[in-house]
Scaffold this motif. Structure first.
Motif, PDB file in Angstrom:
ATOM      1  N   VAL A  13      -4.137  -2.214   2.986  1.00 42.92           N
ATOM      2  CA  VAL A  13      -3.334  -3.371   3.387  1.00 42.92           C
ATOM      3  C   VAL A  13      -1.924  -3.267   2.780  1.00 42.92           C
ATOM      4  O   VAL A  13      -0.918  -3.492   3.469  1.00 42.92           O
ATOM      5  CB  VAL A  13      -4.065  -4.678   2.993  1.00 42.92           C
ATOM      6  CG1 VAL A  13      -3.167  -5.892   3.165  1.00 42.92           C
ATOM      7  CG2 VAL A  13      -5.345  -4.829   3.816  1.00 42.92           C
ATOM      8  N   ASN A  14      -1.840  -2.880   1.513  1.00 46.61           N
ATOM      9  CA  ASN A  14      -0.516  -2.708   0.883  1.00 46.61           C
ATOM     10  C   ASN A  14       0.270  -1.572   1.508  1.00 46.61           C
ATOM     11  O   ASN A  14       1.480  -1.670   1.705  1.00 46.61           O
ATOM     12  CB  ASN A  14      -0.665  -2.413  -0.619  1.00 46.61           C
ATOM     13  CG  ASN A  14      -1.156  -3.613  -1.382  1.00 46.61           C
ATOM     14  OD1 ASN A  14      -1.065  -4.747  -0.900  1.00 46.61           O
ATOM     15  ND2 ASN A  14      -1.699  -3.374  -2.572  1.00 46.61           N
ATOM     16  N   PHE A  15      -0.433  -0.490   1.811  1.00 48.47           N
ATOM     17  CA  PHE A  15       0.232   0.660   2.425  1.00 48.47           C
ATOM     18  C   PHE A  15       0.847   0.264   3.772  1.00 48.47           C
ATOM     19  O   PHE A  15       2.022   0.518   4.026  1.00 48.47           O
ATOM     20  CB  PHE A  15      -0.764   1.811   2.593  1.00 48.47           C
ATOM     21  CG  PHE A  15      -0.191   3.001   3.290  1.00 48.47           C
ATOM     22  CD1 PHE A  15       0.794   3.775   2.674  1.00 48.47           C
ATOM     23  CD2 PHE A  15      -0.618   3.354   4.561  1.00 48.47           C
ATOM     24  CE1 PHE A  15       1.351   4.875   3.328  1.00 48.47           C
ATOM     25  CE2 PHE A  15      -0.073   4.454   5.210  1.00 48.47           C
ATOM     26  CZ  PHE A  15       0.914   5.217   4.587  1.00 48.47           C
ATOM     27  N   LEU A  16       0.053  -0.373   4.603  1.00 52.02           N
ATOM     28  CA  LEU A  16       0.583  -0.799   5.907  1.00 52.02           C
ATOM     29  C   LEU A  16       1.741  -1.778   5.726  1.00 52.02           C
ATOM     30  O   LEU A  16       2.742  -1.696   6.433  1.00 52.02           O
ATOM     31  CB  LEU A  16      -0.514  -1.436   6.766  1.00 52.02           C
ATOM     32  CG  LEU A  16      -1.555  -0.481   7.338  1.00 52.02           C
ATOM     33  CD1 LEU A  16      -2.443  -1.222   8.332  1.00 52.02           C
ATOM     34  CD2 LEU A  16      -0.929   0.727   8.026  1.00 52.02           C
ATOM     35  N   GLY A  17       1.591  -2.675   4.745  1.00 49.48           N
ATOM     36  CA  GLY A  17       2.672  -3.632   4.481  1.00 49.48           C
ATOM     37  C   GLY A  17       3.967  -2.907   4.140  1.00 49.48           C
ATOM     38  O   GLY A  17       5.036  -3.241   4.664  1.00 49.48           O
ATOM     39  N   SER A  18       3.864  -1.862   3.321  1.00 48.89           N
ATOM     40  CA  SER A  18       5.074  -1.136   2.923  1.00 48.89           C
ATOM     41  C   SER A  18       5.659  -0.333   4.093  1.00 48.89           C
ATOM     42  O   SER A  18       6.842  -0.031   4.116  1.00 48.89           O
ATOM     43  CB  SER A  18       4.776  -0.215   1.734  1.00 48.89           C
ATOM     44  OG  SER A  18       4.044   0.899   2.180  1.00 48.89           O
ATOM     45  N   ARG A  19       4.834  -0.013   5.081  1.00 49.15           N
ATOM     46  CA  ARG A  19       5.323   0.669   6.301  1.00 49.15           C
ATOM     47  C   ARG A  19       5.787  -0.343   7.343  1.00 49.15           C
ATOM     48  O   ARG A  19       6.103   0.034   8.468  1.00 49.15           O
ATOM     49  CB  ARG A  19       4.203   1.515   6.950  1.00 49.15           C
ATOM     50  CG  ARG A  19       3.562   2.567   6.100  1.00 49.15           C
ATOM     51  CD  ARG A  19       4.472   3.669   5.722  1.00 49.15           C
ATOM     52  NE  ARG A  19       5.232   4.230   6.835  1.00 49.15           N
ATOM     53  CZ  ARG A  19       6.177   5.156   6.705  1.00 49.15           C
ATOM     54  NH1 ARG A  19       6.474   5.633   5.530  1.00 49.15           N
ATOM     55  NH2 ARG A  19       6.832   5.600   7.759  1.00 49.15           N
ATOM     56  N   LYS A  20       5.748  -1.622   6.980  1.00 44.38           N
ATOM     57  CA  LYS A  20       6.107  -2.705   7.907  1.00 44.38           C
ATOM     58  C   LYS A  20       5.265  -2.665   9.178  1.00 44.38           C
ATOM     59  O   LYS A  20       5.751  -2.788  10.296  1.00 44.38           O
ATOM     60  CB  LYS A  20       7.595  -2.686   8.240  1.00 44.38           C
ATOM     61  CG  LYS A  20       8.475  -2.887   7.000  1.00 44.38           C
ATOM     62  CD  LYS A  20       9.866  -3.332   7.425  1.00 44.38           C
ATOM     63  CE  LYS A  20      10.749  -3.686   6.246  1.00 44.38           C
ATOM     64  NZ  LYS A  20      11.227  -2.474   5.535  1.00 44.38           N
ATOM     65  N   PHE A  53       2.697  10.210   6.695  1.00 43.05           N
ATOM     66  CA  PHE A  53       1.679  10.884   5.884  1.00 43.05           C
ATOM     67  C   PHE A  53       2.204  11.349   4.531  1.00 43.05           C
ATOM     68  O   PHE A  53       1.440  11.455   3.577  1.00 43.05           O
ATOM     69  CB  PHE A  53       1.037  12.026   6.676  1.00 43.05           C
ATOM     70  CG  PHE A  53       0.098  11.489   7.736  1.00 43.05           C
ATOM     71  CD1 PHE A  53      -0.989  10.698   7.382  1.00 43.05           C
ATOM     72  CD2 PHE A  53       0.315  11.741   9.076  1.00 43.05           C
ATOM     73  CE1 PHE A  53      -1.837  10.169   8.343  1.00 43.05           C
ATOM     74  CE2 PHE A  53      -0.537  11.222  10.056  1.00 43.05           C
ATOM     75  CZ  PHE A  53      -1.613  10.443   9.678  1.00 43.05           C
ATOM     76  N   LYS A  54       3.515  11.625   4.424  1.00 48.60           N
ATOM     77  CA  LYS A  54       4.076  11.928   3.101  1.00 48.60           C
ATOM     78  C   LYS A  54       3.902  10.743   2.184  1.00 48.60           C
ATOM     79  O   LYS A  54       3.544  10.876   1.024  1.00 48.60           O
ATOM     80  CB  LYS A  54       5.568  12.260   3.213  1.00 48.60           C
ATOM     81  CG  LYS A  54       5.819  13.724   3.407  1.00 48.60           C
ATOM     82  CD  LYS A  54       7.234  14.075   3.018  1.00 48.60           C
ATOM     83  CE  LYS A  54       7.404  15.570   3.039  1.00 48.60           C
ATOM     84  NZ  LYS A  54       8.748  15.945   3.521  1.00 48.60           N
ATOM     85  N   GLN A  55       4.162   9.552   2.735  1.00 52.77           N
ATOM     86  CA  GLN A  55       3.995   8.364   1.898  1.00 52.77           C
ATOM     87  C   GLN A  55       2.525   8.112   1.579  1.00 52.77           C
ATOM     88  O   GLN A  55       2.183   7.733   0.462  1.00 52.77           O
ATOM     89  CB  GLN A  55       4.616   7.131   2.553  1.00 52.77           C
ATOM     90  CG  GLN A  55       4.708   5.996   1.524  1.00 52.77           C
ATOM     91  CD  GLN A  55       5.087   4.667   2.126  1.00 52.77           C
ATOM     92  OE1 GLN A  55       5.781   4.606   3.134  1.00 52.77           O
ATOM     93  NE2 GLN A  55       4.619   3.599   1.499  1.00 52.77           N
ATOM     94  N   MET A  56       1.660   8.362   2.549  1.00 52.93           N
ATOM     95  CA  MET A  56       0.231   8.181   2.283  1.00 52.93           C
ATOM     96  C   MET A  56      -0.207   9.113   1.153  1.00 52.93           C
ATOM     97  O   MET A  56      -0.908   8.712   0.218  1.00 52.93           O
ATOM     98  CB  MET A  56      -0.591   8.456   3.544  1.00 52.93           C
ATOM     99  CG  MET A  56      -2.078   8.257   3.328  1.00 52.93           C
ATOM    100  SD  MET A  56      -3.063   8.617   4.794  1.00 52.93           S
ATOM    101  CE  MET A  56      -2.815   7.130   5.737  1.00 52.93           C
ATOM    102  N   GLU A  57       0.244  10.374   1.219  1.00 54.79           N
ATOM    103  CA  GLU A  57      -0.116  11.352   0.193  1.00 54.79           C
ATOM    104  C   GLU A  57       0.353  10.892  -1.191  1.00 54.79           C
ATOM    105  O   GLU A  57      -0.402  10.946  -2.154  1.00 54.79           O
ATOM    106  CB  GLU A  57       0.512  12.707   0.543  1.00 54.79           C
ATOM    107  CG  GLU A  57       0.175  13.796  -0.452  1.00 54.79           C
ATOM    108  CD  GLU A  57       0.707  15.160  -0.032  1.00 54.79           C
ATOM    109  OE1 GLU A  57       1.823  15.225   0.546  1.00 54.79           O
ATOM    110  OE2 GLU A  57       0.013  16.154  -0.288  1.00 54.79           O
ATOM    111  N   SER A  58       1.575  10.389  -1.272  1.00 55.46           N
ATOM    112  CA  SER A  58       2.071  10.023  -2.596  1.00 55.46           C
ATOM    113  C   SER A  58       1.531   8.668  -3.047  1.00 55.46           C
ATOM    114  O   SER A  58       1.271   8.487  -4.236  1.00 55.46           O
ATOM    115  CB  SER A  58       3.597  10.101  -2.649  1.00 55.46           C
ATOM    116  OG  SER A  58       4.144   9.163  -1.791  1.00 55.46           O
ATOM    117  N   ASP A  59       1.289   7.736  -2.138  1.00 52.34           N
ATOM    118  CA  ASP A  59       0.671   6.471  -2.554  1.00 52.34           C
ATOM    119  C   ASP A  59      -0.750   6.704  -3.078  1.00 52.34           C
ATOM    120  O   ASP A  59      -1.202   6.017  -4.004  1.00 52.34           O
ATOM    121  CB  ASP A  59       0.643   5.459  -1.407  1.00 52.34           C
ATOM    122  CG  ASP A  59       1.996   4.793  -1.191  1.00 52.34           C
ATOM    123  OD1 ASP A  59       3.001   5.291  -1.741  1.00 52.34           O
ATOM    124  OD2 ASP A  59       2.057   3.787  -0.458  1.00 52.34           O
TER     125      ASP A  59
END
Ligand code: YK8
Length: 177
Positions: free
Chosen positions: A28-35, A156-162
């Motif tokens: 949920v936070n990840f999607l929020g940060s991707r708007k 996916f870069k952000q997913m990898e680092s999150d």
């Protein structure tokens, strides 16, 4: 296709599945940060043949001046569990973006594989493919691919680092105990 993530995390396979494929705080936070907003999910449902499926719908904010600011999307996920429960998961996700130019020509397939490498470790791999429902002419195809690859790479870069942040956060809890 392209390989976007291929990394071993200090996270159990089961927990990795929960982080990415349930409505976890992480996701949920990840999607929020991707708007990404207006997320709706069906629960995982068994199809009786050893597969489970669910459907997500959401609205994506796009930061590409060529395209509108938002698009709705539908994502169909199919889960194939490894034969020994909890050891490996493979999820195939088909993503249709409904409000971008040429949306009736293409869609995206993301393959996630989570494989247990130790009790509290797993390897996450994510491969992506752009597929066509009808054949666009060359220039349009180039246009679709260039824009899809750059958007997917960013995501996916952000997913990898999150996930690396998540890994360290849970690691420090263990270190304290
Ligand atoms: C999922 C693929 C294409 C799309 C976008 C479309 C440009 C239009 C091209 C015209 C905006 C979360 C993407 C990246 C939006 C985001 C999608 C995400 C990352 C100009 C020809 C959304 C995975 C996913 C799959 C496909 C991505 C879209 O879980 O460029």
């Amino acid at each position: 296709g392209r390989l976007y993530i291929n990394r071993v995390y200090q996270i159990s396979a089961e927990r990795m599945f929960q982080l990415l494929f349930t409505q976890s705080h992480f996701f949920v936070n990840f999607l929020g940060s991707r708007k990404v907003f207006d997320l709706e999910c069906t629960p995982w449902q068994s199809d009786g043949n050893g597969k489970q499926t669910r459907t997500l719908t959401y609205t994506i904010t796009i930061n590409n001046p060529l395209v509108g600011k938002f698009t709705t999307a539908t994502e169909k996920q199919v889960l194939y569990k490894g034969n020994q429960g909890g050891l490996s998961y493979s999820v195939e996700a088909e993503v249709l973006t409904h409000d971008v130019p040429y949306h009736d020509y293409f869609y995206t397939v993301n393959k996630y594989s989570i494989v247990r490498t130790a009790q509290d470790k797993c390897r996450l791999r994510v491969c992506t493919d752009v597929r066509y429902k009808k054949q666009p002419w060359g220039l349009v195809k180039t246009f679709i691919e260039r824009n899809s690859w750059s958007g997917l790479e960013d995501y996916f870069k952000q997913m990898e680092s999150d996930l690396m942040i998540e890994e360290n956060a849970s690691g420090s809890v263990l270190a304290e105990a």
